[in-house]
Design an enzyme around this catalytic site. Structure first.
Site, PDB file in Angstrom:
ATOM      1  N   VAL A 147      -6.116   8.454  -3.368  1.00 18.68           N
ATOM      2  CA  VAL A 147      -7.305   8.183  -4.175  1.00 18.68           C
ATOM      3  C   VAL A 147      -8.545   8.927  -3.683  1.00 18.68           C
ATOM      4  O   VAL A 147      -9.603   8.857  -4.311  1.00 18.68           O
ATOM      5  CB  VAL A 147      -7.597   6.669  -4.246  1.00 18.68           C
ATOM      6  CG1 VAL A 147      -6.529   5.956  -5.044  1.00 18.68           C
ATOM      7  CG2 VAL A 147      -7.738   6.058  -2.856  1.00 18.68           C
ATOM      8  N   TYR A 195     -17.360   4.047  10.563  1.00 18.71           N
ATOM      9  CA  TYR A 195     -16.665   3.080   9.702  1.00 18.71           C
ATOM     10  C   TYR A 195     -17.643   2.061   9.138  1.00 18.71           C
ATOM     11  O   TYR A 195     -17.647   1.777   7.929  1.00 18.71           O
ATOM     12  CB  TYR A 195     -15.572   2.377  10.511  1.00 18.71           C
ATOM     13  CG  TYR A 195     -14.897   1.229   9.803  1.00 18.71           C
ATOM     14  CD1 TYR A 195     -13.930   1.459   8.826  1.00 18.71           C
ATOM     15  CD2 TYR A 195     -15.218  -0.093  10.114  1.00 18.71           C
ATOM     16  CE1 TYR A 195     -13.296   0.403   8.181  1.00 18.71           C
ATOM     17  CE2 TYR A 195     -14.598  -1.147   9.474  1.00 18.71           C
ATOM     18  CZ  TYR A 195     -13.629  -0.895   8.508  1.00 18.71           C
ATOM     19  OH  TYR A 195     -13.016  -1.954   7.878  1.00 18.71           O
ATOM     20  N   PRO A 240     -14.048  -9.239   4.076  1.00 19.34           N
ATOM     21  CA  PRO A 240     -13.274 -10.031   5.034  1.00 19.34           C
ATOM     22  C   PRO A 240     -13.700  -9.746   6.465  1.00 19.34           C
ATOM     23  O   PRO A 240     -14.392  -8.766   6.745  1.00 19.34           O
ATOM     24  CB  PRO A 240     -11.839  -9.550   4.800  1.00 19.34           C
ATOM     25  CG  PRO A 240     -12.006  -8.124   4.368  1.00 19.34           C
ATOM     26  CD  PRO A 240     -13.295  -8.092   3.573  1.00 19.34           C
ATOM     27  N   GLY A 253      -0.633  -5.243   3.388  1.00 14.49           N
ATOM     28  CA  GLY A 253      -1.838  -5.902   3.855  1.00 14.49           C
ATOM     29  C   GLY A 253      -2.621  -6.614   2.771  1.00 14.49           C
ATOM     30  O   GLY A 253      -2.054  -7.231   1.857  1.00 14.49           O
TER      31      GLY A 253
END
Length: 268
Positions: free
Chosen positions: A65, A157, A187, A23
């Site tokens: 991460v 989110y 984006p 992606g």
């Protein structure tokens, strides 16, 4: 400083891209590599990590991460094999539909960990190393247009992505004295493998109405912006969120009428 194409070169720099196996992350990793950077991909999916690393000539490390110890280990290995990391792209993230009245504590925590916690962990570790080495750097956080507008069904989110934007501002001020710049990319609709898999039909005509630029975004659009922010051409830019979205954030709900092509606000 005299402007020259050389200021866009990343040769001699070491970059980390989290979630770089596919992606937007893969697109950014490819872009940084194309402009000369040595790139390390930190990716939780071992298969996409390996495949992308081999395809673009990068160091691929399987890393979650969200885990501080794994971040520490990955940074140490990256530094040993490539050198001091001076470009960090915090791209890793995740999303799922979670209406406000149905969001569980576990769901909230999962979205926070996937989209915000790792931004602190990775930025902190890379910045500490840069400060110790007395070297400048560039941190680029990938947020979303959902961080600046309402997102019904995605409250957790959007809250996390809004957190990324304000974290970017605050980190930029704290790290400015050390020559470390911190910016964000936001984006909107971007064509990725994941989005293509979800789409059951060609939505290009509909996107042409929604996006002022007349098309959906491509990962290369994000990659170009990331290369710029990582380079010396952006040496005086910090604390900013750059909306790479073809104008949808600026439009604020205005879109092209399907018949006339004129801008209208809301349903017609």
């Amino acid at each position: 400083m005299t402007i020259s194409p050389a200021l866009l070169s990343l040769t001699g720099r070491v970059a980390v891209v989290t979630g770089g196996g596919a992606g937007i992350g893969r697109g950014i990793a490819e872009g940084l590599r194309a402009f000369g950077a040595e790139v390390a991909i930190w990716e939780r999916n071992a298969e996409t990590c390996r495949a992308t690393a081999e395809a673009i000539g990068a160091l691929g490390l399987t890393v979650d991460v969200r885990d501080g110890e794994q971040v520490d280990a990955a940074l140490a290995r990256t530094a040993d094999e490539l050198g001091t990391v001076s470009i960090l792209v915090n791209n890793a993230g995740g999303v799922f539909h979670s209406p406000l009245l149905e969001t569980t504590e576990n769901g909230w925590d999962a979205l926070y960990r996937s989209n915000l916690r790792h931004v602190l962990l990775c930025t902190q570790r890379v910045a500490r190393a840069l400060v110790a080495a007395e070297e400048p750097g560039s941190v680029i956080n990938v947020t979303s247009i959902e961080g600046v507008r309402a997102a019904p069904g995605y409250a957790a989110y959007s809250a996390a992505k809004a957190g990324v934007i304000n974290y970017t501002r605050t980190a930029a001020l704290e790290l400015a004295a050390h020559g470390i710049r911190v910016n964000a990319l936001a984006p909107d609709i971007t064509l990725t493998e994941g989005l293509a898999a979800l789409a059951q039909q060609d939505h290009s005509a509909r996107l042409a109405q929604i996006v002022p630029a007349g098309r959906a975004g491509h990962v290369d659009d994000l990659a170009g912006a990331a290369v710029f922010l990582a380079s010396e051409l952006a040496s005086y830019i910090t604390g900013q969120t750059l909306h790479v979205d073809g104008g949808t954030q600026a439009a604020g709900g205005w879109y092209h009428h399907p018949q006339s092509g004129d801008y209208v606000l809301g349903p017609s």
